[in-house]
Scaffold this motif. Structure first.
Motif, PDB file in Angstrom:
ATOM      1  N   ILE A   1      31.077  15.887 104.336  1.00  0.00           N
ATOM      2  CA  ILE A   1      30.518  15.956 102.977  1.00  0.00           C
ATOM      3  C   ILE A   1      29.073  15.704 103.219  1.00  0.00           C
ATOM      4  O   ILE A   1      28.188  16.591 102.752  1.00  0.00           O
ATOM      5  N   LEU A   2      28.666  14.604 103.971  1.00  0.00           N
ATOM      6  CA  LEU A   2      27.196  14.385 104.127  1.00  0.00           C
ATOM      7  C   LEU A   2      26.235  15.434 104.701  1.00  0.00           C
ATOM      8  O   LEU A   2      25.361  15.941 104.509  1.00  0.00           O
ATOM      9  N   SER A   3      27.077  15.851 105.773  1.00  0.00           N
ATOM     10  CA  SER A   3      26.311  16.978 106.593  1.00  0.00           C
ATOM     11  C   SER A   3      26.079  18.304 106.103  1.00  0.00           C
ATOM     12  O   SER A   3      25.337  18.971 106.063  1.00  0.00           O
ATOM     13  N   THR A   4      27.166  18.274 105.165  1.00  0.00           N
ATOM     14  CA  THR A   4      27.219  19.700 104.214  1.00  0.00           C
ATOM     15  C   THR A   4      25.902  19.835 103.208  1.00  0.00           C
ATOM     16  O   THR A   4      25.219  20.713 103.256  1.00  0.00           O
ATOM     17  N   ILE A   5      25.606  18.693 102.751  1.00  0.00           N
ATOM     18  CA  ILE A   5      24.649  18.439 101.556  1.00  0.00           C
ATOM     19  C   ILE A   5      23.189  18.314 102.524  1.00  0.00           C
ATOM     20  O   ILE A   5      22.127  18.779 101.756  1.00  0.00           O
ATOM     21  N   ILE A   6      23.227  17.522 103.677  1.00  0.00           N
ATOM     22  CA  ILE A   6      21.979  17.410 104.214  1.00  0.00           C
ATOM     23  C   ILE A   6      21.700  18.682 104.602  1.00  0.00           C
ATOM     24  O   ILE A   6      20.173  19.011 104.565  1.00  0.00           O
ATOM     25  N   LYS A   7      22.561  19.843 105.183  1.00  0.00           N
ATOM     26  CA  LYS A   7      22.207  20.850 105.501  1.00  0.00           C
ATOM     27  C   LYS A   7      21.596  21.748 104.255  1.00  0.00           C
ATOM     28  O   LYS A   7      20.594  22.378 104.421  1.00  0.00           O
ATOM     29  N   LYS A   8      22.235  21.584 103.149  1.00  0.00           N
ATOM     30  CA  LYS A   8      21.438  22.060 101.828  1.00  0.00           C
ATOM     31  C   LYS A   8      20.266  21.564 101.468  1.00  0.00           C
ATOM     32  O   LYS A   8      19.342  22.272 101.290  1.00  0.00           O
ATOM     33  N   VAL A   9      19.995  20.393 101.956  1.00  0.00           N
ATOM     34  CA  VAL A   9      18.687  19.605 101.732  1.00  0.00           C
ATOM     35  C   VAL A   9      17.432  20.483 102.513  1.00  0.00           C
ATOM     36  O   VAL A   9      16.427  20.645 102.322  1.00  0.00           O
ATOM     37  N   ARG A  10      18.012  20.634 104.078  1.00  0.00           N
ATOM     38  CA  ARG A  10      17.177  21.230 104.759  1.00  0.00           C
ATOM     39  C   ARG A  10      16.840  22.593 104.441  1.00  0.00           C
ATOM     40  O   ARG A  10      15.529  23.013 104.697  1.00  0.00           O
ATOM     41  N   ASP A  11      17.746  23.327 103.961  1.00  0.00           N
ATOM     42  CA  ASP A  11      17.532  24.696 103.496  1.00  0.00           C
ATOM     43  C   ASP A  11      16.692  24.716 102.365  1.00  0.00           C
ATOM     44  O   ASP A  11      15.693  25.439 102.200  1.00  0.00           O
ATOM     45  N   ALA A  12      16.618  23.582 101.294  1.00  0.00           N
ATOM     46  CA  ALA A  12      16.076  23.626 100.282  1.00  0.00           C
ATOM     47  C   ALA A  12      14.620  23.437 100.641  1.00  0.00           C
ATOM     48  O   ALA A  12      13.717  23.860 100.073  1.00  0.00           O
ATOM     49  N   LEU A  13      14.420  22.352 101.570  1.00  0.00           N
ATOM     50  CA  LEU A  13      13.040  22.110 101.976  1.00  0.00           C
ATOM     51  C   LEU A  13      12.140  23.212 102.496  1.00  0.00           C
ATOM     52  O   LEU A  13      11.030  23.563 102.210  1.00  0.00           O
ATOM     53  N   GLU A  14      13.040  24.266 103.269  1.00  0.00           N
ATOM     54  CA  GLU A  14      12.358  25.252 103.847  1.00  0.00           C
ATOM     55  C   GLU A  14      11.951  26.270 102.643  1.00  0.00           C
ATOM     56  O   GLU A  14      11.003  27.069 102.868  1.00  0.00           O
ATOM     57  N   LYS A  15      13.004  26.533 101.748  1.00  0.00           N
ATOM     58  CA  LYS A  15      12.780  27.538 100.861  1.00  0.00           C
ATOM     59  C   LYS A  15      11.744  26.986 100.042  1.00  0.00           C
ATOM     60  O   LYS A  15      10.938  27.932  99.422  1.00  0.00           O
ATOM     61  N   ALA A  16      11.553  25.691  99.562  1.00  0.00           N
ATOM     62  CA  ALA A  16      10.526  25.240  98.772  1.00  0.00           C
ATOM     63  C   ALA A  16       9.131  25.186  99.419  1.00  0.00           C
ATOM     64  O   ALA A  16       8.064  25.746  98.847  1.00  0.00           O
ATOM     65  N   LYS A  17       8.971  25.226 100.702  1.00  0.00           N
ATOM     66  CA  LYS A  17       7.808  25.358 101.439  1.00  0.00           C
ATOM     67  C   LYS A  17       7.476  27.085 101.731  1.00  0.00           C
ATOM     68  O   LYS A  17       6.176  27.299 101.486  1.00  0.00           O
ATOM     69  N   ASP A  18       8.334  27.814 101.481  1.00  0.00           N
ATOM     70  CA  ASP A  18       8.013  29.170 101.370  1.00  0.00           C
ATOM     71  C   ASP A  18       7.498  29.897 100.176  1.00  0.00           C
ATOM     72  O   ASP A  18       7.317  30.885 100.417  1.00  0.00           O
ATOM     73  N   GLU A  19       7.435  28.828  99.071  1.00  0.00           N
ATOM     74  CA  GLU A  19       7.089  29.523  97.787  1.00  0.00           C
ATOM     75  C   GLU A  19       5.403  29.544  97.969  1.00  0.00           C
ATOM     76  O   GLU A  19       4.964  29.602  97.033  1.00  0.00           O
ATOM     77  N   SER A  20       4.788  29.244  99.021  1.00  0.00           N
ATOM     78  CA  SER A  20       3.322  29.071  99.257  1.00  0.00           C
ATOM     79  C   SER A  20       2.378  28.173  98.118  1.00  0.00           C
ATOM     80  O   SER A  20       1.491  28.759  97.516  1.00  0.00           O
TER      81      SER A  20
END
Length: 1846
Positions: free
Chosen positions: A1603-1622
């Motif tokens: 369960i934790l691995s699944t949400i950590i992956k989502k957190v990583r993806d969210a960090l990347e996505k937030a970063k891409d917003e310039s």
């Protein structure tokens, strides 16, 4: 020998003996033959070269070479005749054996080759040497194995009775043609050796002149007759074209050959059989029957269902003719003998029509036989088929021919045997009934086996040629004037004019039987008529036989010349009367008269013995005269002889008898040993077949009584059942004490040890002998009955005894098999009771024997009609053995016929499938018999089955049963059982009797209603017999509609009887098509029996029905899989068990249905969990999103719409999956179709439940969020002030000259923090006294309940004084209005029920309180209202009202529950205030602000610290919360898909698992918890199971990590996505980050604001820092989770896994109103509640009012007993248990499926009787004695049986 190699061999054989030839060829021959030893062995066996035992010994040799060597040695040990036959067999094999050359090719010159067995050679030489002239003659006669007549050349064969002369020399002449060479081309010396031999044996019909005539002189006469027209026979018929040159050359070649034969009589005698054999082989080749010469056709080949069974079948080629004949004759079609071929295509026919339209041409003057030349004479086809059939098929063919009134072959010509064959065995099966005129007045009749009936025999033969048809004349003689029938085939019939190729020498026989109608019967007594095919010169042996057995012989002749005179003079010693039927010819009369006068003294001729016929003779008058002559013969004390007597004469003449085989003799001897003891059938059955007599009938009665309990009286149900069980056991003991009688031992030995063919002969012979004995007995009893009727008048007692005797006179093989079944059942019972060890059993082999018989096509009894019972163990084990023998390939379609007695049900089945169900008088089918018909491999796929199982039943409305009280019930039982077992039911109705028709329809409709109610819908075909009008179908349209109206009325009546309350129509219970499902079939007989043939319309209509049925089966197989044998067995068991009960529908239990229902329940549980999981996930996401919403977003929320869409999709998905499941073709889905609605309702109910839950959760989340908004705003203001102060302090500190140390910085910050807090205006949230609010709502709830209630509330004091666990049950809680007699017992009972109610309600309310507290929201007054609603709703239920609780109970209960709530909600409120106080929240941020302040002052790079803070203060709590929300779901998923998932797959599986574990543990306390508080027990069980399941931490850790691995992956993806917003700032970056995860994580806004404060880091860099801390964060969270104790961890989960699993297995929670067993029905919203097994009511606290002893009755027994119950539901009035549904309409309590089904709870009760009594404050139960014998193992077996877990 045949074909091209015969010359070779004859040349070689001229100087060598056959044995020498075999010796020389044996080595090379062995090399060739070993390639296919089975084919060689079959061929040798077919030529009768070896005995059955030799065949068996040889067949056991596995080495091919050794087999052939041993075979040749075996043959060489036999006589020279056998050696010749072996050589002929090898020659014959060349037609079918690949690579086999003429024998001469294998001869070797090596002298050693032939001397391997010199003794055998010497012996054979001595045995067959010239010293024994008779043997020489025999050897010449029996030259080859296929008889001497078999190979008569086709060039020398006479035609049938064709009027044409020599049409083609290859085909031969018409048998009765006036042309000269009719007899001349016959090879008249063929039978002279036979005559010689016969003469030596005492044949009085031979004379020296005849021998001379039929010796050398005959051939010259033939040549003279062929060459000249000296005797006026040479003129060619003007209708026939002149013979071609080729034909003339062939004629001259034949003449040359005949001259050669004449010169060498011995060679002639050897060649004629060869030529006959050759012709026979040619016929077989044309008909493609060569392989069946050695491998005979069998009954199974004909009965087998193949493609020909499914379509109209018209012969187009010669090869089709044998099968056309067999199919038609088996179907009793009178056109069976037609051999016309339909060669032309429709196009050819159109062409012919077109040509005809062009005009008339000269072709009309020429007779064209192109259409008939390609066909074959029917007699040739008949002979070929019979000679290629085994003796059992021959028997069946002749039986069917007899029904069609066809003349039967009496003597088959010698084609594959040395001599012609008497068909005695083939006629054994024919039984005829007739009424001689002597019995006409008394209306009596005679019924006898045809072969045993003595009667005058009149024979008709032909001398020379004859211009009119002898056979047609005979048919006219035997036919009534108004109803002509072709008994014999003649030239005017289809293909009857074709030349006969092999049928000459055939003797046919037909009969006349009177019907007792003097004005219509031709003769007053029975009469046999024989007809010899071909003339007597060529078939002297047959003629000699006829002269011996006949009362009179009629000789047909054109004229009498010297030759005829010489021939007939040899009959001077004969005592038979001779008559001449002469065809008057101009110019020949005087010569004929002269020779007749010379013959007169020799043959004792008179004028009356001469019948003259010419072209001017009136046919009708001549027939009448012939009939009159026959009548005068019958009046003059004629010779009375039966066919069995004829066999004696035949043997004397050297004629073969088909019964003279070793196998037949062996079987016959076995039968005689058994049947010689039988004189009086009734006595024999009583003394020798004892087990099936009174013992079996008593057993049947006890069995049914155990189910119906009609004679129970005052005895308790279980005690009565126990007594009946003891009685059954006693009866079985009595049966088991009986020894096998001598007859039965011999019967078993025969069917077990005889070879297969011997066993078949044995069973057939048994049938004939037993029928014969039974007929004799029956005849005497009927005569006695008539006499007593006259003498006794109306004395019913004696007549009843006689009536009973007549009914029991039937005796057949089935009675012996039934006795074996009873021995087997008795032994099984003893083994089950432990009276016999399994190792000591002696009858275990019997079911295998019966299964073999079924495979061989014998009917096996399913229902014993005499005892009206099924020997269930026997039938089960026989069918199980059958399944094993078929290697599991046993899918079968079941077809049944039902109808009134004697309406032709068995005949219908026999006609449709060629079966052999008994149809003779006195043998009406009793009970039901089943018979297997095999389906060919090619059709198995089309029909979807391997076999068709046909069930023939006894007639409904049987007169012998009509007097019995329960005859309707008997018929109902039978109909219900067979309709339940069948896929197709044919309801057979005779149209003459409307009342009977109505009665049978009532029975059938009743049975179909029962089937519909249990989910089985067989197809039904209504057959209306005796309707012959061509317009019947149209005319009866109104009748069919009227029939449907009647059916609808009947179904209503049946529904009332079955207590089905809803309105129902016939179309509701089965698919019924007025047009397609009604068949109008003409009567069976065309005319009046006994001389009526089968009506062609009958067989045609039956064939149409058969064809439709097969088409229906093909279509049905696409939708429904047929039963296999194990399923069929289960149906037999369940149907029979239900039939034995009075209330069938509610008694029916079937493990196949239970299994199918369980599978559907399992599937539904999977779909339900998927839906629940989807909604839980959605709710979790929605709650998270709501927590993350801003006030504006909260107002714009569309969660309601989303929720509805999600719920609708989920419901639709389940409904679609349900639909797909029912269309998937899974096993037995049709049986559970009636439950589909339950599951549809359950899906809708689930949607509603989830809708309510989802709405509540969303509403709650919004409520919490709105409550937090105000606090959040204040918090934001405070944080602004603090941040300003921190900025100011930072500036101040920087301006100071000296650099501050950490300690100084901390002091400065602390000072600033205190000052700021003192400046902030304190906003304290208001604390409330929750108990006061709850008290207010409680008073409001009870304000209208009267002053006493108000007073009690006043006296109660504060709610804070009450807790749930302080509630105790008190007597004043119950409101009584009973007498003191019942008060004590009732108080205890009601007190317990009320206490249980209080506990349940308190548990429910406790769960609600815990749920509210866990939400961490502030208290809301709705919580109190909802609690009061829960309590009131429960107390208003009907079941609770019946407890008659007092107001005091309600008040106290509410006080204790709301007191508990007051405490919990007060704490919740205070915790909320503490958690949400703005200053308190701000205080938590103090360390964070200090850290920022310090970092900025010291000018450190704080980016990593801020990133770590984000992880620790924001992400960690959010991730922990996420895992907590998901873990509950994942635990449920893990358990439901893990190794033990089957336990929770359905409610039935769960019940089985729990009860099995309880039995294994044997813990009394657990049983009490399970019985008394099932809900609590189940929850505890599941909780304990989850704890045990995750005892190993690693299992739960894996889930958490996943369960934790699944949400950590989502957190990583969210960090990347937030970063891409310039984004430029951390604040903007974090806003984007939170937005991406707003549905997954609740991130603290307070902590986030702190992190954003003075954070000037680069967003990209900040993101990278966060990602570097994530692995450590993940490990930190997992470590913390690991440290948590599993119980506390699971208890704190928002979604409790135990609750979800509980919902899955607990179901509706309803309990049996009597024994409190929980309902096991699938889905959540079912119409009926049911349980697999019920328990003794004493386990649920029930006790006797007077004795205070625990009751031990089982409701599953009570509901079929005569006992009553009373309780508050019945207002304490007695009510019959049988009518329990009047009060509990939603409960279906079924009787136990077997005696042992309730053994589990009986065992528990007897084990803990004392403990239960003590626990319940009662006295121990007086349990029946047999309960004490139940072992733990038996208890477990009964549990498995009840839950179908075997």
């Amino acid at each position: 020998m045949g074909n091209g190699s015969s010359c070779d061999l004859e040349a070689t054989a001229a100087n060598e003996k056959p044995s020498e030839i075999i010796q020389k060829a044996r080595r090379k021959l062995t090399d060739v033959l070993q390639t296919d030893p089975e084919a060689v062995l079959s061929a040798v066996d077919a030529h009768l070269l070896i005995t059955q035992r030799e065949y068996f010994t040889l067949s056991q040799i596995n080495d091919p070479q050794k087999l052939i060597v041993t075979l040749i040695e075996t043959v060489l040990e036999k006589g020279e005749l056998a050696h010749e036959q072996f050589l002929d067999c090898m020659e014959n094999l060349r037609h079918t054996f690949p690579g086999l050359e003429p024998i001469s090719e294998y001869l070797e010159d090596d002298p050693n080759n032939g001397t391997e067995n010199p003794e055998a050679a010497v012996f054979s030489e001595k045995k067959n040497g010239p010293e024994d002239p008779e043997l020489v003659v025999q050897s010449v006669k029996k030259n080859l194995p296929e008889s001497p007549e078999a190979t008569e050349p086709s060039e020398k064969r006479n035609g049938a009775e064709s009027p044409e002369p020599n049409t083609s020399s290859e085909k031969g002449n018409g048998a009765e043609s006036p042309e000269p060479n009719t007899s001349s081309e016959k090879g008249k010396g063929a039978e002279s050796p036979e005559v010689t031999t016969s003469s030596e044996k005492g044949n009085r019909a031979e004379s020296p002149e005849a021998t001379a005539s039929s010796g050398k002189g005959k051939e010259s006469e033939i040549l003279e007759a062929s060459a000249t027209s000296e005797k006026g026979k040479g003129a060619k018929s003007p209708e026939v074209p002149l013979t071609s040159e080729k034909e003339n050359s062939e004629d001259s070649l034949i003449q040359e050959q005949e001259v050669a034969i004449q010169q060498d009589p011995e060679q002639k005698q050897k060649d004629l059989p060869k030529e006959r054999r050759k012709a026979f082989r040619e016929v077989l080749s044309k008909l493609k029957l060569q392989k069946n010469e050695s491998r005979k056709l069998r009954m199974n080949d004909v009965l087998e269902i193949n493609s020909g069974s499914l379509k109209d079948w018209t012969p187009r080629k010669l090869r089709d003719l044998p099968w056309h004949f067999l199919r038609k004759v088996m179907a009793l079609n009178v056109t069976a003998r037609s051999t016309s071929l339909r060669c032309g295509t429709p196009h050819d026919q159109r062409t012919r029509v077109d040509e005809e339209e062009q005009g008339i041409n000269e072709q009309i003057f020429f007779v064209s036989d192109t259409d008939t030349k390609v066909s074959m004479n029917p007699l040739d086809v008949l002979c070929a088929v019979l000679l290629c059939s085994d003796s059992f098929l021959q028997q069946e063919i002749l039986s069917k021919m007899s029904m069609c009134q066809f003349a039967l072959p009496l003597l088959l010509p010698a084609l594959d045997t040395p001599k012609c064959t008497l068909m005695l065995w083939a006629m054994r099966d024919i039984v005829r009934k007739w009424r001689p005129h002597s019995l006409a007045e008394s209306r009596g009749f005679r019924e006898e086996s045809l072969v045993l009936t003595s009667m005058p025999t009149i024979s008709f033969v032909r001398l020379g040629s004859c211009s009119f048809s002898k056979s047609k004349l005979l048919s006219e003689v035997l036919s009534p004037s108004q109803q002509y029938h072709d008994f014999f085939i003649h030239r005017d019939m289809e293909s009857g004019n074709l030349p006969r190729e092999i049928a000459d020498g055939l003797v046919e026989i037909s009969w006349f039987f009177p019907g007792g109608r003097k004005n219509l019967d031709l003769f007053p007594e029975p009469l046999a008529v024989t007809n010899l095919r071909g003339d007597i010169e060529s078939h002297w042996l047959q003629f000699s036989f006829l002269t011996e057995v006949s009362s009179a012989v009629f000789i047909f002749a054109e004229n009498i010349t010297e030759r005829e005179y010489t021939l007939l003079s040899s009959l001077k010693e004969s005592t038979t009367k001779y008559y001449f039927i002469l065809n008057r010819q101009a110019g020949k009369s005087s010569e004929t008269l002269a020779f007749l006068n010379k013959l007169a003294p020799v043959l004792k001729l008179k004028n009356s013995h001469m019948l003259m016929k010419d072209s001017s003779t009136n046919k009708a008058k001549f027939v009448e005269k012939l009939q009159s002559t026959i009548q005068s013969i019958m009046n003059s004390s004629p010779k009375m002889i039966g066919i069995e007597d004829m066999a004696v004469t035949a043997r004397e003449l050297g004629i073969q008898i088909d019964e003279d085989r070793v196998e037949w003799q062996t079987a016959s001897n076995c039968v005689k040993e058994i049947t010689t003891e039988i004189k009086d059938v009734a006595y024999y059955k009583q003394e020798m077949l004892r087990l099936q007599g009174d013992l079996w009938k008593s057993l049947a009665k006890v069995e049914k009584e155990m189910c119906r309990m009609r004679r129970q009286g005052d005895i308790p149900a279980e005690k009565y059942k126990s007594q009946l069980k003891d009685k059954m056991l006693e009866l079985r003991k009595q049966q088991n004490k009986c020894d096998l009688t001598d007859g039965l031992t011999k019967f078993i030995n025969a069917i077990q040890h005889l070879l297969l063919v011997e066993k078949h002969y044995f069973l057939k012979w048994m049938k004939f002998q037993l029928d014969y004995i039974a007929r004799g007995n029956l005849s005497k009893l009927r005569a006695e009955y008539k006499e007593k009727c006259k003498s006794l008048g109306d004395d019913p007692k004696q007549l009843a005894e006689l009536d009973k005797l007549i009914s029991s006179t039937s005796l057949g093989v089935e009675h012996f098999m039934r006795e074996l079944g009873q021995f087997y059942e008795a032994e099984c019972s003893m083994v089950k009771e432990g009276k016999i060890l399994k190792s000591g059993r002696q009858f275990t082999h019997l079911p295998g024997i019966a299964a073999d018989l079924m495979l061989e096509g014998f009917p096996i009894e399913l229902i014993d009609g005499d005892a009206s019972n099924i020997p269930l163990q026997w039938v089960t084990d026989v069918l199980t053995q059958l399944h094993v023998k078929l290697r599991g390939r046993s899918k079968m379609l079941v077809l049944t016929v039902l109808g009134v007695q004697s309406t032709g049900k068995s005949t219908l089945l026999n006609t449709m499938f060629g079966l052999q169900f008994a149809v003779s008088s006195g043998r009406c089918t009793r009970g039901a018999f089943m018979l297997l018909i095999q389906v060919t491999e090619t059709l198995k796929k089309d029909l979807g089955c391997d076999f068709i199982l046909v069930i023939d039943t006894e007639g409904l409305k049987a007169p012998e049963l009509a007097k019995l009280e329960d005859s309707y019930q008997h018929d109902n039982e039978l109909a219900t059982l067979v309709i339940g077992l069948s896929d197709i039911t044919i309801v057979n109705m005779a149209m003459e009797n409307a009342t009977e028709m109505k009665d049978i329809l009532q029975i059938v409709v009743h049975a179909f209603l029962r089937m519909e109610k249990i989910g089985h819908k067989p197809n039904c075909q209504f057959v209306h017999q005796n309707v012959s009008d061509v317009s019947a179908h149209e005319q009866n349209m109104r009748d069919r509609k009227h029939l449907l109206e009647q059916l609808n009325e009947m179904i209503k009546a049946a529904a009332k009887m079955e207590k089905v309350n809803k309105e129902i129509r016939f179309s509701d219970i089965m698919e019924y098509d007025l047009e397609k499902h009604n068949w109008y079939i003409p009567g069976l007989w065309h005319g009046v029996p006994p001389m009526a043939p089968v009506n062609m319309g009958y067989s045609e209509k039956v064939y149409e029905l058969k064809k439709y049925l097969f088409e229906f089966i093909k279509n049905r197989s696409l939708k429904r899989t047929p039963k296999d044998i194990p399923q069929f067995i289960e149906w037999v068991k369940s149907l029979w068990n239900a039939v034995k009960h009075e209330n069938f529908i509610f008694s029916f239990r079937n493990s196949l249905i239970a299994e199918a229902y369980n599978q559907l329940s399992v599937k539904y549980s999977e779909w339900e969990w998927h839906f629940r999981k989807e909604m839980h996930l959605w709710i979790t996401e929605k709650e998270t999103a709501i927590h993350n919403f801003s006030p504006d977003e909260l107002e714009a929320d569309k969660s309601q719409y989303e929720m509805q869409q999600k719920l609708l999709c989920g419901e639709q998905r389940i409904l679609e999956l349900l639909k797909q499941y029912f269309e998937s073709g899974a096993a037995n889905l049709n049986l559970i179709e009636k439950y589909r609605e339950d599951f549809i309702r359950s899906a809708k109910s689930l949607k509603n439940e989830l809708e309510s839950y989802s709405f509540k959760k969303c509403k709650e989340a919004i409520h919490i969020k709105k409550g937090q908004h105000k606090i959040a705003n204040i918090q934001a203001e405070y944080m602004k002030v603090i941040e300003g102060k921190v900025d100011m302090l930072l500036e101040q500190c920087r301006r100071k000259e000296s650099k501050l140390e950490n300690k100084e910085l901390e002091m400065e910050f602390e000072k600033m923090w205190k000052e700021t807090f003192s400046e902030l205006s304190p906003i304290c949230l208001q604390k409330r006294e929750i108990h006061e609010d709850i008290e207010f709502h409680l008073r409001k709830d009870l304000e209208n309940r009267g002053s006493s209630v108000n007073q009690k509330i006043q006296e109660a004091g504060s709610l804070m004084n009450y807790r749930i666990n302080s509630f105790t049950m008190r007597n004043e809680y119950l409101d009584f209005s009973f007498t003191s007699a019942v008060k004590h017992w009732f108080t205890k009972k009601q007190s317990h029920k009320t206490e249980k109610l209080a506990e349940s309600l308190m548990d429910q309310c406790n769960s609600y309180i815990e749920e509210r507290v866990c939400s961490k929201a502030d208290y809301d007054e709705t919580y109190c209202r909802e609690l009061l609603h829960l309590i009131n709703e429960k107390l208003q239920q009907e079941e609770v009202k019946k407890l008659q609780t007092s107001v005091c109970f309600e008040v106290d209960l509410k006080l204790h529950i709301l007191g508990e709530a007051a405490h919990a909600f007060q704490k919740m409120h205070e915790d909320f205030l503490k958690e949400n106080d703005p200053q308190q929240r701000l205080e938590k941020l103090k360390p964070q602000y200090f850290s920022i302040f310090k970092d900025h002052y010291l000018e450190k790079d704080a980016r990593q610290n801020r990133a770590r803070d984000l992880c620790d203060q924001c992400l960690k709590p959010a991730l922990m919360d996420y895992v907590s929300k998901r873990l509950g779901l994942e635990i449920v998923e893990d358990i439901l898909t893990g190794g033990q998932s089957i336990e929770y797959a359905s409610r039935s599986f769960f019940q089985f698992t729990v009860q099995k574990k309880l039995l294994e543990d044997g813990n009394f306390d657990n049983y009490v918890k399970y019985i008394i508080n099932y809900e609590k027990f189940v929850k505890a069980w599941i909780w304990r199971h989850i704890l045990d399941y995750y005892r190993e931490d690693a299992d739960l850790e894996d889930l958490e990590e996943e369960i934790l691995s699944t949400i950590i992956k989502k957190v990583r993806d969210a960090l990347e996505k937030a970063k891409d917003e310039s984004v430029k700032t951390v604040s903007a970056f974090l806003n984007n980050f939170c937005k991406v995860l707003q549905k997954d994580l609740i991130i603290s806004k307070d902590s986030l604001l702190g992190i954003q404060f003075k954070n000037t880091a680069d967003p990209d860099q900040f993101s990278t820092f966060i990602q570097t801390f994530l692995p450590d964060l993940q490990q930190q969270i997992l470590a913390e989770l690991k440290d948590l104790e599993i119980k506390s961890k699971l208890s704190s989960l928002p979604l409790k896994p135990q609750d979800e699993i509980f919902k899955r297995v607990f179901g509706c929670g309803k309990q049996c109103p009597f024994c409190k067993v929980p309902c096991e029905a699938g889905g959540g919203n079912h119409k009926e509640h049911f349980a697999s097994v019920h328990r003794p009511q004493g386990l649920g606290r029930y006790q006797n009012l007077v004795t205070e002893k625990l009751t031990y009755s089982l409701c599953s027994s009570d509901v079929v007993s005569n006992t009553t119950f009373r309780n508050s539901d019945t207002d304490w009035k007695d009510h019959p248990y049988k009518e329990y549904r009047q009060y509990y309409p939603h409960w279906r309590i079924q009787p136990d499926p077997s005696i042992t089904a309730s053994d589990y709870w009986k065992f528990v009760f007897k084990e803990f009787n004392q403990q239960f009594a003590k626990e319940y404050g009662a006295k121990p139960a007086d349990l029946p004695a047999d309960w004490q014998k139940i072992s733990k193992e038996q208890a477990l077996e009964s549990l498995k049986e009840a839950f179908t877990m075997k």
